[in-house]
Design an enzyme around this catalytic site. Structure first.
Site, PDB file in Angstrom:
ATOM      1  N   VAL A  58       2.124   1.541   2.445  1.00  0.00           N
ATOM      2  CA  VAL A  58       2.258   1.952   1.045  1.00  0.00           C
ATOM      3  C   VAL A  58       2.300   3.469   0.662  1.00  0.00           C
ATOM      4  CG1 VAL A  58       1.472   1.249  -1.408  1.00  0.00           C
ATOM      5  CG2 VAL A  58       1.379  -0.513   0.341  1.00  0.00           C
ATOM      6  N   CYS A  59       3.037   3.985   0.154  1.00  0.00           N
ATOM      7  CA  CYS A  59       2.974   5.494  -0.313  1.00  0.00           C
ATOM      8  C   CYS A  59       1.763   5.731  -1.403  1.00  0.00           C
ATOM      9  CB  CYS A  59       4.257   5.974  -0.795  1.00  0.00           C
ATOM     10  SG  CYS A  59       4.155   7.673  -1.473  1.00  0.00           S
ATOM     11  N   VAL A  60       0.813   6.378  -1.005  1.00  0.00           N
ATOM     12  CA  VAL A  60      -0.443   6.677  -1.818  1.00  0.00           C
ATOM     13  C   VAL A  60      -0.094   7.174  -3.116  1.00  0.00           C
ATOM     14  CG1 VAL A  60      -1.206   8.591  -0.521  1.00  0.00           C
ATOM     15  CG2 VAL A  60      -2.843   7.174  -1.726  1.00  0.00           C
TER      16      VAL A  60
END
Length: 129
Positions: A78-80
């Protein structure tokens, strides 16, 4: 046998993107292909929100991703940055940002775009939903 990487940019509910990605993942695994990574970006990070509560007669896509990942050894990245903008965080980021709670579904991993680049380079096909 090909190695795939998926990029999901649509939320778990409200559009067809995430559901289509999930069904595509099931189909390619059933055909004997490998799915090494799913990267959730933009609105797709909402697939990692453990606070979703779909109706009893609806498929629980958030937990579906986790089950699929466990069965087949798939990384759910998941893209932070996108996640933090949309209120999705793990315990560590919540503490760093001074947030009162975390809501990242166990089984998903907060990561940077570097993990997407690595997955894209090491896979045979990258498919975006």
């Amino acid at each position: 046998m090909l190695d795939y990487c998926l990029v999901v940019t649509g939320p778990a509910y409200g559009t067809q993107q995430a559901s289509s990605a999930y069904q595509f993942a099931q189909a390619l695994l059933a055909k004997g292909h490998r799915l090494s990574s799913v990267f959730f970006y933009r609105e797709g990070v909402l697939n990692a929100n453990q606070l979703t509560a779909p109706a009893g007669d609806e498929f629980d896509l958030v937990r579906g991703w986790v089950q699929l990942a466990r069965q087949h050894g798939i990384e759910l990245n998941v893209c932070v940055a996108a996640a933090l903008r949309r209120g999705v965080t793990d315990e560590q980021e919540a503490a760093q940002q001074g947030l009162p709670a975390a809501n990242l579904q166990p089984g998903f991993i907060l990561s940077g775009l570097g993990s997407l680049a690595e997955a894209a380079l090491s896979s045979d096909r990258l498919v975006q939903f």
